[in-house]
Design a protein around this motif. Structure first.
Motif, PDB file in Angstrom:
ATOM      1  N   UNK A 184       0.841  -1.107  -0.059  1.00 14.53           N
ATOM      2  CA  UNK A 184       0.001  -0.237  -0.036  1.00 14.53           C
ATOM      3  C   UNK A 184       0.752   1.256   0.088  1.00 14.53           C
ATOM      4  N   UNK A 185       0.625   2.188  -0.796  1.00 10.43           N
ATOM      5  CA  UNK A 185       1.018   3.565  -0.918  1.00 10.43           C
ATOM      6  C   UNK A 185       2.380   3.408  -1.576  1.00 10.43           C
ATOM      7  N   UNK A 186       3.519   2.760  -1.160  1.00  8.32           N
ATOM      8  CA  UNK A 186       4.919   2.632  -1.560  1.00  8.32           C
ATOM      9  C   UNK A 186       4.818   1.751  -2.988  1.00  8.32           C
ATOM     10  N   UNK A 187       4.065   0.790  -2.906  1.00 10.42           N
ATOM     11  CA  UNK A 187       3.955  -0.090  -4.247  1.00 10.42           C
ATOM     12  C   UNK A 187       3.120   0.796  -5.286  1.00 10.42           C
ATOM     13  N   UNK A 188       2.207   1.515  -4.804  1.00 10.79           N
ATOM     14  CA  UNK A 188       1.345   2.322  -5.743  1.00 10.79           C
ATOM     15  C   UNK A 188       2.355   3.360  -6.553  1.00 10.79           C
ATOM     16  N   UNK A 189       3.143   4.006  -5.457  1.00 10.02           N
ATOM     17  CA  UNK A 189       4.243   5.046  -6.123  1.00 10.02           C
ATOM     18  C   UNK A 189       5.129   4.438  -7.056  1.00 10.02           C
ATOM     19  N   UNK A 190       5.714   3.613  -6.794  1.00  7.88           N
ATOM     20  CA  UNK A 190       6.990   2.960  -7.460  1.00  7.88           C
ATOM     21  C   UNK A 190       6.503   1.955  -8.898  1.00  7.88           C
ATOM     22  N   UNK A 191       5.314   1.712  -8.569  1.00  6.23           N
ATOM     23  CA  UNK A 191       4.891   0.577  -9.850  1.00  6.23           C
ATOM     24  C   UNK A 191       4.924   1.140 -11.060  1.00  6.23           C
ATOM     25  N   UNK A 192       4.345   2.133 -11.806  1.00  3.61           N
ATOM     26  CA  UNK A 192       4.100   2.488 -12.952  1.00  3.61           C
ATOM     27  C   UNK A 192       5.637   2.811 -13.742  1.00  3.61           C
ATOM     28  N   UNK A 193       6.618   3.671 -13.041  1.00  3.08           N
ATOM     29  CA  UNK A 193       7.824   3.805 -13.446  1.00  3.08           C
ATOM     30  C   UNK A 193       8.614   2.668 -13.291  1.00  3.08           C
ATOM     31  N   UNK A 194       8.667   1.827 -12.316  1.00  2.00           N
ATOM     32  CA  UNK A 194       9.474   0.791 -12.185  1.00  2.00           C
ATOM     33  C   UNK A 194       9.296  -0.491 -13.413  1.00  2.00           C
ATOM     34  N   UNK A 195       8.004  -0.101 -13.963  1.00  2.00           N
ATOM     35  CA  UNK A 195       7.419  -1.054 -14.770  1.00  2.00           C
ATOM     36  C   UNK A 195       8.235  -0.786 -16.215  1.00  2.00           C
ATOM     37  N   UNK A 196       8.500   0.615 -16.537  1.00  2.00           N
ATOM     38  CA  UNK A 196       9.031   1.116 -17.658  1.00  2.00           C
ATOM     39  C   UNK A 196      10.523   0.848 -17.729  1.00  2.00           C
ATOM     40  N   UNK A 197      11.121   0.890 -16.695  1.00  2.00           N
ATOM     41  CA  UNK A 197      12.413   0.689 -16.394  1.00  2.00           C
ATOM     42  C   UNK A 197      12.761  -0.853 -16.635  1.00  2.00           C
ATOM     43  N   UNK A 198      11.734  -1.703 -15.919  1.00  2.00           N
ATOM     44  CA  UNK A 198      11.982  -3.085 -16.202  1.00  2.00           C
ATOM     45  C   UNK A 198      11.780  -3.656 -17.478  1.00  2.00           C
ATOM     46  N   UNK A 199      10.895  -3.155 -18.125  1.00  2.00           N
ATOM     47  CA  UNK A 199      10.449  -3.400 -19.309  1.00  2.00           C
ATOM     48  C   UNK A 199      11.605  -3.233 -20.489  1.00  2.00           C
ATOM     49  N   UNK A 200      12.322  -2.090 -20.251  1.00  2.00           N
ATOM     50  CA  UNK A 200      13.555  -1.597 -21.052  1.00  2.00           C
ATOM     51  C   UNK A 200      14.615  -2.582 -20.721  1.00  2.00           C
ATOM     52  N   UNK A 201      14.868  -2.861 -19.670  1.00  2.00           N
ATOM     53  CA  UNK A 201      15.770  -4.175 -19.317  1.00  2.00           C
ATOM     54  C   UNK A 201      15.907  -5.182 -19.795  1.00  2.00           C
ATOM     55  N   UNK A 202      14.439  -5.730 -19.494  1.00  2.00           N
ATOM     56  CA  UNK A 202      14.147  -7.017 -19.913  1.00  2.00           C
ATOM     57  C   UNK A 202      14.129  -7.240 -21.587  1.00  2.00           C
TER      58      UNK A 202
END
Length: 263
Positions: free
Chosen positions: A227-245
């Motif tokens: 809650x909250x922490x995951x919500x804040x981090x999830x969108x941008x982390x997904x972008x970076x992780x997608x690029x790395x993958x």
């Protein structure tokens, strides 16, 4: 596919290290805070309205009156579970529409963050072009609308099937799988745009590497459990992780040939 799902999941851990090492926090927190505020407001209105929507549908088709006449605990249980499945599907459907709206709003930031990630990985700068940025934004919006349309078709079908006892219980799991796929697709497409792949080529590549999209979307949704922490981090982390993958998959002969030919 399983191997690519694992790569996508591992890329989130690599994304955390990458973000810390290169101090990309401002590009993570700003869109994350906006996303969290919109998410909280949106979920409030969903919770208020979803139960009423299910009750209204039940009354319109006469289900409640019919069950009262049958006086069968087994039938009541079956349709109660169908109601739960329907509410879960409505939640996923609502979240899907909300997610695509946010992808449209956040497209400029996500496109830049994906580009920044790749420029660090490859040790070269991508020259800024306002014209190219506008093309990236338009492509991101077009893809979001296209994916939203197809996902709406699939989810509407599943909502209808959710009213079927027993079989309908599987509908939320199928809908979640579809949701993960389309979200991961959107995150990966920022890299495809820089490689000048057309939308058709992008769709073709992802169809052959579904695991990357599913794995990326899967972790994105799991992060909402924090809650909250995951919500804040999830969108941008997904972008970076997608690029790395995608960078990892490029190391395989087939993918490398397909992408590098467009570089």
């Amino acid at each position: 596919m399983l191997k690519e799902i694992i790569i996508a999941i591992q890329s989130y851990f690599e994304a955390h290290k990458f973000i810390r090492q290169h101090r990309l926090w401002k590009w993570i927190l700003i869109p994350g805070i906006i996303y969290t505020i919109l998410f909280i407001v949106g979920m409030y209105f969903f919770i208020v309205s979803s139960s009423e929507a299910v009750d209204w549908l039940s009354r319109q088709i006469g289900l409640q009156a019919w069950l009262q006449k049958q006086r069968s605990e087994f039938l009541s249980f079956l349709f109660m579970m169908a109601g739960v499945a329907l509410q879960l599907l409505l939640l996923l459907f609502y979240f899907s529409l909300f997610k695509f709206l946010f992808l449209i709003i956040g497209s400029p930031v996500f496109a830049y963050l994906s580009e920044k990630t790749e420029s660090i990985l490859e040790g070269r700068d991508f020259p800024f072009s306002f014209k190219q940025l506008m093309k990236d934004i338009i492509r991101g919006i077009s893809l979001a609308l296209r994916n939203s349309l197809w996902q709406t078709v699939y989810t509407t079908t599943l909502i209808i099937l959710s009213l079927v006892p027993v079989f309908g219980w599987l509908a939320p799991a199928i809908a979640l799988f579809i949701e993960c796929y389309y979200y991961g697709f959107s995150m990966l497409d920022y890299s495809f745009e820089r490689k000048r792949l057309s939308s058709a080529e992008s769709i073709d590549f992802i169809s052959k590497h579904r695991g990357l999209a599913v794995g990326n979307g899967m972790v994105f949704y799991l992060m909402h459990g924090f809650i909250l922490v995951g919500w804040v981090l999830a969108p941008a982390y997904a972008v970076v992780a997608a690029t790395l993958s995608l960078y990892e998959v490029k190391l395989t002969p087939e993918a490398s040939t397909r992408l590098e030919a467009r570089s």
